[in-house]
Design an enzyme around this catalytic site. Structure first.
Site, PDB file in Angstrom:
ATOM      1  N   GLY A 108       0.815  -1.218   0.000  1.00 27.39           N
ATOM      2  CA  GLY A 108       0.000   0.000   0.000  1.00 27.39           C
ATOM      3  C   GLY A 108       0.846   1.264   0.000  1.00 27.39           C
ATOM      4  O   GLY A 108       0.384   2.319  -0.439  1.00 27.39           O
ATOM      5  N   GLU A 111       1.576   1.830  -3.507  1.00 37.95           N
ATOM      6  CA  GLU A 111       0.307   2.212  -4.139  1.00 37.95           C
ATOM      7  C   GLU A 111      -0.074   3.660  -3.794  1.00 37.95           C
ATOM      8  O   GLU A 111      -0.556   4.405  -4.644  1.00 37.95           O
ATOM      9  CB  GLU A 111      -0.795   1.237  -3.703  1.00 37.95           C
ATOM     10  CG  GLU A 111      -0.560  -0.158  -4.272  1.00 37.95           C
ATOM     11  CD  GLU A 111      -1.456  -1.220  -3.645  1.00 37.95           C
ATOM     12  OE1 GLU A 111      -1.445  -1.349  -2.389  1.00 37.95           O
ATOM     13  OE2 GLU A 111      -2.164  -1.914  -4.385  1.00 37.95           O
ATOM     14  N   GLU A 131       2.815  -8.232  -1.476  1.00 38.03           N
ATOM     15  CA  GLU A 131       1.626  -8.875  -0.889  1.00 38.03           C
ATOM     16  C   GLU A 131       1.596 -10.385  -1.129  1.00 38.03           C
ATOM     17  O   GLU A 131       1.099 -11.149  -0.314  1.00 38.03           O
ATOM     18  CB  GLU A 131       0.342  -8.247  -1.453  1.00 38.03           C
ATOM     19  CG  GLU A 131       0.102  -6.797  -1.039  1.00 38.03           C
ATOM     20  CD  GLU A 131       0.730  -5.773  -1.979  1.00 38.03           C
ATOM     21  OE1 GLU A 131       1.583  -6.147  -2.802  1.00 38.03           O
ATOM     22  OE2 GLU A 131       0.348  -4.595  -1.881  1.00 38.03           O
TER      23      GLU A 131
HETATM   24  N1  CAA Z   1       1.825  -3.594   8.781  1.00 38.42           N
HETATM   25  C1  CAA Z   1       1.955  -3.598  10.119  1.00 38.42           C
HETATM   26  N2  CAA Z   1       3.128  -3.488  10.768  1.00 38.42           N
HETATM   27  C2  CAA Z   1       4.240  -3.358  10.007  1.00 38.42           C
HETATM   28  C3  CAA Z   1       4.192  -3.354   8.606  1.00 38.42           C
HETATM   29  C4  CAA Z   1       2.913  -3.467   7.980  1.00 38.42           C
HETATM   30  N3  CAA Z   1       2.747  -3.429   6.655  1.00 38.42           N
HETATM   31  N4  CAA Z   1       5.452  -3.244   8.138  1.00 38.42           N
HETATM   32  C5  CAA Z   1       6.256  -3.165   9.209  1.00 38.42           C
HETATM   33  N5  CAA Z   1       5.527  -3.244  10.349  1.00 38.42           N
HETATM   34  C6  CAA Z   1       6.004  -3.190  11.732  1.00 38.42           C
HETATM   35  C7  CAA Z   1       6.658  -4.494  12.140  1.00 38.42           C
HETATM   36  O1  CAA Z   1       5.684  -5.431  12.525  1.00 38.42           O
HETATM   37  C8  CAA Z   1       7.518  -4.029  13.287  1.00 38.42           C
HETATM   38  O2  CAA Z   1       6.695  -3.839  14.415  1.00 38.42           O
HETATM   39  P1  CAA Z   1       7.147  -4.453  15.853  1.00 38.42           P
HETATM   40  O3  CAA Z   1       8.400  -3.670  16.201  1.00 38.42           O
HETATM   41  O4  CAA Z   1       5.992  -4.160  16.732  1.00 38.42           O
HETATM   42  O5  CAA Z   1       7.437  -5.893  15.618  1.00 38.42           O
HETATM   43  C9  CAA Z   1       7.976  -2.642  12.830  1.00 38.42           C
HETATM   44  O6  CAA Z   1       7.035  -2.230  11.843  1.00 38.42           O
HETATM   45  C10 CAA Z   1       9.352  -2.645  12.190  1.00 38.42           C
HETATM   46  O7  CAA Z   1       9.351  -3.604  11.139  1.00 38.42           O
HETATM   47  P2  CAA Z   1      10.478  -4.741  10.980  1.00 38.42           P
HETATM   48  O8  CAA Z   1      10.996  -5.153  12.319  1.00 38.42           O
HETATM   49  O9  CAA Z   1       9.907  -5.802  10.116  1.00 38.42           O
HETATM   50  O10 CAA Z   1      11.600  -3.884  10.209  1.00 38.42           O
HETATM   51  P3  CAA Z   1      12.730  -4.450   9.247  1.00 38.42           P
HETATM   52  O11 CAA Z   1      13.647  -3.300   8.987  1.00 38.42           O
HETATM   53  O12 CAA Z   1      13.316  -5.716   9.770  1.00 38.42           O
HETATM   54  O13 CAA Z   1      11.959  -4.844   7.870  1.00 38.42           O
HETATM   55  C11 CAA Z   1      10.404  -4.490   6.062  1.00 38.42           C
HETATM   56  C12 CAA Z   1      11.392  -3.849   7.070  1.00 38.42           C
HETATM   57  C13 CAA Z   1      11.175  -5.332   5.047  1.00 38.42           C
HETATM   58  C14 CAA Z   1       9.707  -3.335   5.331  1.00 38.42           C
HETATM   59  C15 CAA Z   1       9.380  -5.369   6.816  1.00 38.42           C
HETATM   60  O14 CAA Z   1       8.850  -4.619   7.890  1.00 38.42           O
HETATM   61  C16 CAA Z   1       8.240  -5.844   5.960  1.00 38.42           C
HETATM   62  O15 CAA Z   1       8.408  -6.754   5.169  1.00 38.42           O
HETATM   63  N6  CAA Z   1       7.020  -5.249   6.159  1.00 38.42           N
HETATM   64  C17 CAA Z   1       5.811  -5.675   5.491  1.00 38.42           C
HETATM   65  C18 CAA Z   1       5.798  -5.276   4.015  1.00 38.42           C
HETATM   66  C19 CAA Z   1       4.508  -5.773   3.365  1.00 38.42           C
HETATM   67  O16 CAA Z   1       4.267  -6.972   3.256  1.00 38.42           O
HETATM   68  N7  CAA Z   1       3.660  -4.821   2.906  1.00 38.42           N
HETATM   69  C20 CAA Z   1       2.401  -5.142   2.255  1.00 38.42           C
HETATM   70  C21 CAA Z   1       1.279  -5.048   3.231  1.00 38.42           C
HETATM   71  S1  CAA Z   1      -0.264  -5.614   2.565  1.00 38.42           S
HETATM   72  C22 CAA Z   1      -0.831  -4.320   1.618  1.00 38.42           C
HETATM   73  O17 CAA Z   1      -0.229  -3.262   1.552  1.00 38.42           O
HETATM   74  C23 CAA Z   1      -2.108  -4.551   0.860  1.00 38.42           C
HETATM   75  C24 CAA Z   1      -2.471  -3.483  -0.130  1.00 38.42           C
HETATM   76  O18 CAA Z   1      -2.272  -3.623  -1.331  1.00 38.42           O
HETATM   77  C25 CAA Z   1      -3.089  -2.231   0.273  1.00 38.42           C
END
Ligand code: CAA
Length: 257
Positions: A108, A111, A131
């Site tokens: 997102g 996006e 995703e």
């Molecule tokens: N939603 C909720 N929490 C999130 C998040 C998300 N999308 N991305 C990161 N966070 C949170 C983590 O859970 C973590 O929280 P805690 O400290 O409470 O555990 C905090 O942010 C820091 O994140 P990381 O410890 O994971 O940080 P990192 O530097 O090790 O990794 C990252 C960074 C690679 C961006 C990793 O956080 C990641 O992969 N995040 C998710 C990315 C993702 O899958 N996004 C798609 C979401 S679905 C969507 O967006 C649908 C749509 O089309 C609208």
């Protein structure tokens, strides 16, 4: 409305929106997007604002929709609630909006950046639609807008594998208009926005509408639309002032009418 998940500042004719959930990499919760929609409406209604800059922090523009909020969501709830429809209100902003992206713009986040009119990226920016790695897919235009920005092959690869693009690749692919050193990103985004805000507002808003037409109409219909809105600029005081100032060899003074 009081904002908690975003900061909204007015700097002359520019509105600066900063996504403000740094601990979770600006994950885009329902409340964040409710506030974004309200801020967009507020800016559209504010005659003093001519351009918007949307940014995050150095580590993340936004790492996607808030995954923790979606874990328990079922299909029927998502369907009845038209989950994510709220985001369309941000995309519908009538004032030009520049995304200033540093760090992660994933899911997102990517996006949301693509809903803006153009993207300026810091050299540490990373774009992706991850995703698929969590068993779902882009839900706020990623499969559609990314394909329009970068073409089918790259969009398909990114959505099917979740591979991230760095800033240099994003610039080569046409996803971002320019890459800047991190420290220069926000100052340059604000300068660019100030420039746009100083120009004739009716001309700027009509141009935004016309360029957007290029993506959802056949060429002949788009060309006719452009011609009509071009004609419409001849009804503005700013068009007369702009051309007169050119002939008189002085800077124009636009009144945005
Ligand atoms: N939603 C909720 N929490 C999130 C998040 C998300 N999308 N991305 C990161 N966070 C949170 C983590 O859970 C973590 O929280 P805690 O400290 O409470 O555990 C905090 O942010 C820091 O994140 P990381 O410890 O994971 O940080 P990192 O530097 O090790 O990794 C990252 C960074 C690679 C961006 C990793 O956080 C990641 O992969 N995040 C998710 C990315 C993702 O899958 N996004 C798609 C979401 S679905 C969507 O967006 C649908 C749509 O089309 C609208």
């Amino acid at each position: 409305m009081a904002y908690e998940m975003i900061l909204l500042e007015r700097r002359g004719g520019v509105a600066l929106i900063t996504l403000n959930r740094p601990k979770v990499l600006n994950a885009l919760s329902h409340q964040t997007m409710t506030e974004m929609a309200a801020a967009t409406a507020e800016i559209d209604a504010d005659d003093t604002i001519g351009c918007v800059v949307l940014t995050g922090n150095d580590k993340a523009f936004a790492a996607g929709a808030d995954i923790k909020e979606m874990i328990e969501l079922g299909f029927v709830d998502a369907y009845f609630g038209d989950h994510l429809a709220l985001w369309d209100r941000v995309a519908a902003c009538r004032k030009p909006m520049i995304a200033a992206v540093a760090g992660y713009a994933l899911g997102g986040g990517c996006e949301l950046a693509m809903m803006c009119d153009f993207i300026l990226a810091a050299d540490n920016a990373r774009f992706g639609q991850p995703e698929v790695a969590i068993g779902t897919m882009p839900g706020m235009g990623g499969s559609q807008r990314l394909a329009r920005f970068v073409g089918k092959s790259k969009a398909m690869e990114m959505c099917l594998t979740g591979r991230q693009m760095d800033a240099a690749e994003a610039e080569r692919a046409g996803l971002v208009s320019r890459v800047l050193p991190l420290a220069e990103l926000l100052p340059e985004a604000l300068r660019t926005a100030e420039k746009i805000a100083s120009l004739s507002r009716p001309a700027v808003m009509l141009i935004k509408e016309a360029v957007d037409r290029a993506f959802d109409t056949p060429l002949d219909v788009g060309i006719r639309f452009e011609r009509r809105v071009f004609h419409a600029t001849f009804a503005t005081e700013d068009r007369k002032e702009g051309m007169t100032a050119f002939v008189e060899k002085r800077p124009p003074v636009f009144c945005h009418r």
